[in-house]
Write an enzyme that holds these catalytic residues in place. Structure first.
Site, PDB file in Angstrom:
ATOM      1  N   SER A  47       0.812  -1.276  -0.050  1.00 53.09           N
ATOM      2  CA  SER A  47       0.068   0.041  -0.078  1.00 53.09           C
ATOM      3  C   SER A  47       0.742   1.301   0.067  1.00 53.09           C
ATOM      4  CB  SER A  47      -0.839  -0.232   1.264  1.00 53.09           C
ATOM      5  OG  SER A  47      -0.271   0.416   2.384  1.00 53.09           O
ATOM      6  N   LYS A  48       0.437   2.298  -0.052  1.00 52.35           N
ATOM      7  CA  LYS A  48       0.918   3.440  -0.124  1.00 52.35           C
ATOM      8  C   LYS A  48       2.026   3.840   0.975  1.00 52.35           C
ATOM      9  CE  LYS A  48       1.320   7.136  -2.616  1.00 52.35           C
ATOM     10  NZ  LYS A  48       2.100   6.888  -3.728  1.00 52.35           N
ATOM     11  N   ARG A  49       1.611   3.226   2.023  1.00 56.52           N
ATOM     12  CA  ARG A  49       2.443   3.234   3.111  1.00 56.52           C
ATOM     13  C   ARG A  49       3.984   2.811   2.814  1.00 56.52           C
ATOM     14  NH1 ARG A  49       1.994  -0.675   6.934  1.00 56.52           N
ATOM     15  NH2 ARG A  49       0.402  -1.530   5.681  1.00 56.52           N
TER      16      ARG A  49
END
Ligand code: GLU
Length: 466
Positions: A241-243
């Protein structure tokens, strides 16, 4: 002889090419290219709100950067809607689908009651076996007659045999009450019509496969080979994910990863060929097979990406690398190189490409040839330019005026000069780097001299000598 391989990439336009999508595209591309087959591209653009030309363009650009060329015209799923509807009506005519007049309220009430009784909420339409003579003049959906008992087995090339109890499948809607086809039908019809023989896609579509199978079976069509590949995870084992960092393939272009390195890395993400980490496209095409795809999710590892990209840069052709640097600058929105800079970059390439993991690193190392006089030394380089050093540069200059301009001669001159001053060449290197590049860290002094040539070298030394 077995039928020629036809694979496809079928992205839904979301505004960018997800790194997972890029890997899916790559796997399909490799599989087809390695077998003299075709790799088709279908844009699943039935969601009209999201499917803007810009969103499609972003996918095409990502694929173009990665060099994933497709065969034939791009297929628009939306444009095939009449054909999808035609198949639903065909199933209706064959008695393999039926008109269901149940209203949303009736279905909701059915579910409610089933829940209250602790029964399965899977909707069973009373219209499945209704006599057409009893059909009201009211809106209806077209539902497929799902098998009601037994099992459906998906023979997946990655997951193995996946068995689904048919009593967990409902009579899926094929056509909505406004006559528009559902996505599940569209995928099957398109894959069939495009002659797709192998579907390699994310395992988030495995559940769809069981439902899609119903349509293949009802139409009597050959089921393609399915290979549902595990999604990509981050280093912490959670779904990427973006994380975890950049998700868009093109963000990696802007970071300056070379496309060949990216292809190599993405191919290794969930697939392996023995212990081979570094390979060329030709090798990947030859080796790629569905057997080598792992069942467990792959973890995205930036360090490994860098290491593989570094190896690709090191062995790339100089002219191709020059081109790639230019594309990178444009993708990153940085100023383009002048003709002179670009020529210089290519001449210097041989001494830049070892140990550069990304194109910006390579361009940074090329600073000495991209910059022009007068050289402005940075802070660190300035420290190597005290008056003693400047004096030495001054004395050195005449020694470089004659003699051949090759590595051997230059080494001889430098070492002789250092010995005459009771010092080592290493002591001269700092001031020379400062004068030639304005930096403390540069390619080797000899390489810089050779790339710059005698006139430019002497001019730069003279500028900073005193
Ligand atoms: N459009 C789907 C997606 O982007 C892929 C469907 C398929 O490959 O069958 O996830």
């Amino acid at each position: 002889m077995s039928a020629p391989v036809v694979t496809r990439f079928a992205p839904s336009p979301t505004g960018f090419l997800h790194i997972g999508g890029a890997r899916t595209a790559l796997f399909n591309w490799l599989y087809a290219r390695g077998r003299g087959g075709k790799f088709l591209l279908r844009i699943e653009d039935t969601d009209r709100a999201r499917s803007t030309p810009a969103a499609t363009e972003a996918i095409l650009q990502g694929m173009a950067w990665l060099g994933l060329d497709h065969d034939g015209d791009i297929v628009s799923q939306f444009e095939n809607a009449p054909r999808h509807a035609e198949v639903a009506l065909d199933l209706l005519a064959q008695g393999k689908a039926y008109k269901c007049f149940a209203t949303q309220e009736e279905i909701a009430a059915f579910r409610e009651a089933a829940k209250a009784e602790g029964k399965s909420t899977l909707y069973h339409s009373p219209w499945r076996d209704a006599d057409p003579a009893s059909h009201p003049d009211a809106p209806y959906v077209v539902r497929i007659k799902a098998p009601q008992d037994g099992t459906t087995v998906i023979q997946d090339a990655v997951q193995g045999d996946v068995t689904i109890q048919n009593n967990t499948l409902d009579d899926m809607v094929l056509l909505r009450s406004d006559g528009t086809p559902v996505y599940m039908l569209a995928v099957v019809v398109d894959d069939h019509d495009m002659g797709v023989t192998h579907v390699v896609r994310g395992d988030d579509h495995l559940n769809n496969a069981a439902r899609q199978m119903m349509i293949y079976q009802a139409m009597g069509w050959d089921v393609p080979v399915w290979a549902h590949i595990p999604l990509i995870h981050g280093a912490d084992g959670k779904k990427l994910s973006k994380r975890h960092g950049a998700l868009g393939a093109q963000e990696y272009q802007v970071m300056g990863f070379p496309a060949a390195g990216m292809r190599n890395y993405l191919a290794r993400l969930g697939w392996s060929h023995g212990d081979d980490e570094f390979f060329t496209d030709a090798q990947a095409m030859e080796w790629f097979d569905l057997d080598g795809i792992r069942k467990s999710p792959a973890q995205f590892d930036l360090k490994k990406l860098e290491s593989i990209c570094g190896q690709h840069i090191a062995q790339a052709d100089d002219a191709a690398l020059r081109q790639e640097c230019e594309s990178y600058l444009s993708a990153a929105g940085l100023p383009a190189l002048t003709e002179t800079q670009s020529d210089g970059l290519e001449r210097a390439m041989y001494c830049l490409k070892e140990r550069a993991k990304t194109l910006p690193e390579l361009i940074e190392k090329a600073h000495f040839v991209l910059t022009s006089r007068p050289i402005a030394p940075d802070e660190k380089a300035q420290k190597n330019l005290d008056s003693v050093s400047r004096g030495m540069l001054n004395e050195l200059t005449p020694h470089l005026q004659n003699g051949s301009w090759d590595r051997e001669t230059l080494e001889e001159v430098m070492n002789g000069f250092a010995a005459a001053h009771d010092t080592k060449f290493g002591k001269l290197a700092g001031p020379l780097r400062a004068a030639l590049a304005g930096r403390a860290v540069t390619p080797s002094v000899y390489d810089m001299m050779l790339v710059l040539g005698r006139d430019e070298t002497l001019a730069r030394l003279t500028d900073l000598a005193e």
